[in-house]
Design a protein around this motif. Structure first.
Motif, PDB file in Angstrom:
ATOM      1  N   GLU A  64       1.101  -1.308   0.024  1.00  0.00           N
ATOM      2  CA  GLU A  64      -0.103   0.195   0.036  1.00  0.00           C
ATOM      3  C   GLU A  64       0.487   1.485   0.107  1.00  0.00           C
ATOM      4  OE1 GLU A  64      -3.370   1.760  -0.154  1.00  0.00           O
ATOM      5  OE2 GLU A  64      -2.996  -0.232  -0.584  1.00  0.00           O
ATOM      6  N   LYS A  65       2.091   1.340   0.564  1.00  0.00           N
ATOM      7  CA  LYS A  65       2.865   1.920   1.106  1.00  0.00           C
ATOM      8  C   LYS A  65       3.739   2.106  -0.314  1.00  0.00           C
ATOM      9  CE  LYS A  65       3.199   1.992   5.553  1.00  0.00           C
ATOM     10  NZ  LYS A  65       4.843   1.904   6.740  1.00  0.00           N
ATOM     11  N   ILE A  66       3.671   1.426  -0.742  1.00  0.00           N
ATOM     12  CA  ILE A  66       4.509   1.768  -2.474  1.00  0.00           C
ATOM     13  C   ILE A  66       3.447   2.011  -3.731  1.00  0.00           C
ATOM     14  CG2 ILE A  66       5.358   0.299  -4.048  1.00  0.00           C
ATOM     15  CD1 ILE A  66       6.998  -1.996  -2.218  1.00  0.00           C
ATOM     16  N   SER A  67       2.511   1.363  -3.795  1.00  0.00           N
ATOM     17  CA  SER A  67       1.508   1.984  -4.408  1.00  0.00           C
ATOM     18  C   SER A  67       1.136   3.661  -4.021  1.00  0.00           C
ATOM     19  CB  SER A  67       0.653   1.263  -4.012  1.00  0.00           C
ATOM     20  OG  SER A  67      -0.814   1.863  -4.768  1.00  0.00           O
ATOM     21  N   SER A  68       1.078   3.959  -3.319  1.00  0.00           N
ATOM     22  CA  SER A  68       0.983   5.434  -2.754  1.00  0.00           C
ATOM     23  C   SER A  68       1.735   5.923  -2.803  1.00  0.00           C
ATOM     24  CB  SER A  68       1.172   5.877  -1.148  1.00  0.00           C
ATOM     25  OG  SER A  68       1.877   5.564  -0.879  1.00  0.00           O
ATOM     26  N   MET A  69       3.199   5.923  -2.799  1.00  0.00           N
ATOM     27  CA  MET A  69       4.783   6.402  -3.518  1.00  0.00           C
ATOM     28  C   MET A  69       4.346   6.373  -5.548  1.00  0.00           C
ATOM     29  SD  MET A  69       7.843   4.932  -1.612  1.00  0.00           S
ATOM     30  CE  MET A  69       7.511   5.270   0.065  1.00  0.00           C
ATOM     31  N   GLN A  70       3.722   5.563  -6.034  1.00  0.00           N
ATOM     32  CA  GLN A  70       3.819   5.348  -7.480  1.00  0.00           C
ATOM     33  C   GLN A  70       2.772   5.900  -7.760  1.00  0.00           C
ATOM     34  OE1 GLN A  70       2.763   1.358  -7.705  1.00  0.00           O
ATOM     35  NE2 GLN A  70       4.598   0.390  -8.174  1.00  0.00           N
ATOM     36  N   ASP A  71       1.826   6.741  -6.408  1.00  0.00           N
ATOM     37  CA  ASP A  71       0.123   7.940  -7.349  1.00  0.00           C
ATOM     38  C   ASP A  71       1.074   8.890  -6.771  1.00  0.00           C
ATOM     39  OD1 ASP A  71      -1.211   5.646  -7.407  1.00  0.00           O
ATOM     40  OD2 ASP A  71      -2.561   5.694  -5.117  1.00  0.00           O
ATOM     41  N   VAL A  72       2.264   9.574  -5.959  1.00  0.00           N
ATOM     42  CA  VAL A  72       2.668  10.244  -5.539  1.00  0.00           C
ATOM     43  C   VAL A  72       3.725  10.255  -7.279  1.00  0.00           C
ATOM     44  CG1 VAL A  72       4.530  11.920  -4.802  1.00  0.00           C
ATOM     45  CG2 VAL A  72       2.710  10.948  -3.734  1.00  0.00           C
ATOM     46  N   ALA A  73       4.269   9.611  -7.777  1.00  0.00           N
ATOM     47  CA  ALA A  73       5.136   9.579  -8.662  1.00  0.00           C
ATOM     48  C   ALA A  73       4.226  10.419  -9.959  1.00  0.00           C
ATOM     49  CB  ALA A  73       5.179   9.086  -9.312  1.00  0.00           C
ATOM     50  N   LYS A  74       2.914   9.832 -10.516  1.00  0.00           N
ATOM     51  CA  LYS A  74       1.712   9.611 -10.794  1.00  0.00           C
ATOM     52  C   LYS A  74       1.110  10.976 -11.378  1.00  0.00           C
ATOM     53  CE  LYS A  74       0.320   5.376 -12.100  1.00  0.00           C
ATOM     54  NZ  LYS A  74      -1.029   3.896 -11.481  1.00  0.00           N
ATOM     55  N   LEU A  75       1.328  11.479 -10.215  1.00  0.00           N
ATOM     56  CA  LEU A  75       0.685  12.837 -10.193  1.00  0.00           C
ATOM     57  C   LEU A  75       1.852  14.172 -10.794  1.00  0.00           C
ATOM     58  CD1 LEU A  75      -0.877  12.727  -6.126  1.00  0.00           C
ATOM     59  CD2 LEU A  75      -2.153  13.704  -9.007  1.00  0.00           C
ATOM     60  N   GLN A  76       3.100  13.800  -9.996  1.00  0.00           N
ATOM     61  CA  GLN A  76       4.081  14.651 -10.292  1.00  0.00           C
ATOM     62  C   GLN A  76       4.247  14.636 -11.782  1.00  0.00           C
ATOM     63  OE1 GLN A  76       7.352  12.797  -7.860  1.00  0.00           O
ATOM     64  NE2 GLN A  76       6.841  14.436  -6.756  1.00  0.00           N
ATOM     65  N   ALA A  77       4.157  13.345 -12.347  1.00  0.00           N
ATOM     66  CA  ALA A  77       4.054  13.215 -14.070  1.00  0.00           C
ATOM     67  C   ALA A  77       3.185  13.991 -14.593  1.00  0.00           C
ATOM     68  CB  ALA A  77       4.052  12.184 -14.709  1.00  0.00           C
ATOM     69  N   LYS A  78       1.856  14.425 -14.227  1.00  0.00           N
ATOM     70  CA  LYS A  78       0.467  14.836 -14.729  1.00  0.00           C
ATOM     71  C   LYS A  78       1.034  16.224 -14.330  1.00  0.00           C
ATOM     72  CE  LYS A  78      -2.888  11.476 -14.474  1.00  0.00           C
ATOM     73  NZ  LYS A  78      -3.941  11.772 -13.137  1.00  0.00           N
ATOM     74  N   THR A  90       1.175  23.886  -3.333  1.00  0.00           N
ATOM     75  CA  THR A  90      -0.385  22.938  -3.728  1.00  0.00           C
ATOM     76  C   THR A  90      -0.454  21.981  -4.020  1.00  0.00           C
ATOM     77  OG1 THR A  90      -1.545  25.562  -4.375  1.00  0.00           O
ATOM     78  CG2 THR A  90      -2.771  23.711  -5.543  1.00  0.00           C
ATOM     79  N   ASN A  91       1.047  21.605  -4.925  1.00  0.00           N
ATOM     80  CA  ASN A  91       1.118  19.941  -5.707  1.00  0.00           C
ATOM     81  C   ASN A  91       2.271  18.709  -4.350  1.00  0.00           C
ATOM     82  OD1 ASN A  91       0.021  20.487  -7.993  1.00  0.00           O
ATOM     83  ND2 ASN A  91       2.136  20.692  -8.939  1.00  0.00           N
ATOM     84  N   LYS A  92       2.761  20.517  -4.045  1.00  0.00           N
ATOM     85  CA  LYS A  92       3.666  19.770  -2.774  1.00  0.00           C
ATOM     86  C   LYS A  92       2.368  18.818  -1.589  1.00  0.00           C
ATOM     87  CE  LYS A  92       7.811  21.148  -2.814  1.00  0.00           C
ATOM     88  NZ  LYS A  92       9.116  22.617  -1.683  1.00  0.00           N
ATOM     89  N   TYR A  93       1.389  19.751  -1.112  1.00  0.00           N
ATOM     90  CA  TYR A  93       0.170  19.052  -0.537  1.00  0.00           C
ATOM     91  C   TYR A  93      -0.781  18.497  -0.683  1.00  0.00           C
ATOM     92  CZ  TYR A  93       0.160  23.878   2.559  1.00  0.00           C
ATOM     93  OH  TYR A  93       0.858  24.942   3.231  1.00  0.00           O
ATOM     94  N   ASN A  94      -0.632  18.356  -1.932  1.00  0.00           N
ATOM     95  CA  ASN A  94      -1.853  17.315  -2.655  1.00  0.00           C
ATOM     96  C   ASN A  94      -0.441  15.690  -2.856  1.00  0.00           C
ATOM     97  OD1 ASN A  94      -3.399  19.094  -3.902  1.00  0.00           O
ATOM     98  ND2 ASN A  94      -3.143  18.923  -5.495  1.00  0.00           N
ATOM     99  N   TYR A  95       0.511  16.077  -2.704  1.00  0.00           N
ATOM    100  CA  TYR A  95       1.055  14.691  -2.580  1.00  0.00           C
ATOM    101  C   TYR A  95       1.506  14.650  -1.291  1.00  0.00           C
ATOM    102  CZ  TYR A  95       3.599  16.485  -6.742  1.00  0.00           C
ATOM    103  OH  TYR A  95       3.952  17.383  -8.327  1.00  0.00           O
ATOM    104  N   GLN A  96       1.290  15.386  -0.456  1.00  0.00           N
ATOM    105  CA  GLN A  96       1.403  15.268   1.357  1.00  0.00           C
ATOM    106  C   GLN A  96      -0.297  14.349   1.188  1.00  0.00           C
ATOM    107  OE1 GLN A  96       3.952  15.054   3.316  1.00  0.00           O
ATOM    108  NE2 GLN A  96       2.832  13.885   4.509  1.00  0.00           N
ATOM    109  N   ASP A  97      -0.922  15.236   0.858  1.00  0.00           N
ATOM    110  CA  ASP A  97      -2.839  13.863   1.494  1.00  0.00           C
ATOM    111  C   ASP A  97      -2.672  12.512   0.685  1.00  0.00           C
ATOM    112  OD1 ASP A  97      -3.496  16.006   2.051  1.00  0.00           O
ATOM    113  OD2 ASP A  97      -4.868  17.335   0.118  1.00  0.00           O
ATOM    114  N   VAL A  98      -2.074  12.413  -0.418  1.00  0.00           N
ATOM    115  CA  VAL A  98      -1.776  10.373  -0.963  1.00  0.00           C
ATOM    116  C   VAL A  98      -0.672  10.508  -0.231  1.00  0.00           C
ATOM    117  CG1 VAL A  98      -1.050   9.885  -2.884  1.00  0.00           C
ATOM    118  CG2 VAL A  98      -2.477  11.481  -2.990  1.00  0.00           C
TER     119      VAL A  98
END
Length: 172
Positions: A64-78, A90-98
């Motif tokens: 689950e933690k690995i998946s969240s890091m992948q989600d953060v990487a996807k957000l950064q890529a988007k 704002t993006n840092k807050y989004n990453y932190q929320d994920v």
């Protein structure tokens, strides 16, 4: 008056009592050992299953933690693909929320598997207590067995004494 038939009957009775006592003891011991061993084996199985559940919980939590890091990487890529500043507040807050959400989900997963593991540990303790009860029952039965053997021996001794008394009175 005591006859040879009485003497032979007394000997046979003594032999039957001894044989029955030895057989009863052997059966009691075998039954107790078997039930105790089954309970201990069940306890070991339950303990192993508890450890397995704990390990599954750790692994799923890690995934689950690995998946969240992948989600953060996807957000950064988007964000980067949309020409947004990936390091903006704002993006840092989004990453932190994920990451926070994933951390909570990870803890929830771990807690669920820990609860399952605790149920198995409780079951194992129940089996161990059951084995102790079987052992205690065996010891109590052994005492009763010893009392019965003594009682049987007393009966045989009385029979032999009666035969002896008959012989003294003029019997055989």
């Amino acid at each position: 008056m005591c006859t040879p038939t009485d003497i032979i009957g007394g000997v046979l009775q003594a032999g039957r009592l001894v044989t029955k006592s030895v057989s009863d003891y052997s059966n009691l011991k075998a039954n107790s050992e078997y039930r105790t061993q089954v309970a201990l084996n069940n306890a070991k199985i339950a303990q192993n299953e508890a450890l397995k559940q704990k390990q599954i919980g750790i692994e799923k939590s890690r995934l689950e933690k690995i998946s969240s890091m992948q989600d953060v990487a996807k957000l950064q890529a988007k964000s980067a693909a949309s020409n947004f500043d990936t390091n903006s507040q704002t993006n840092k807050y989004n990453y932190q929320d994920v990451l926070n959400s994933a951390q909570l989900q990870s803890k929830y997963i771990q807690k669920e598997y820990d609860l399952q593991a605790n149920e198995y540990f409780n079951q194992a303790n129940s089996y161990i207590n059951q084995a102790k009860d079987y052992n205690r029952q065996y010891k109590n039965s052994l005492k009763n067995f010893a009392y019965n053997v003594l009682d049987d021996s007393a009966q045989v001794s009385k029979s032999w004494y009666d035969i002896y008394k008959d012989r003294q009175k003029g019997g055989l």
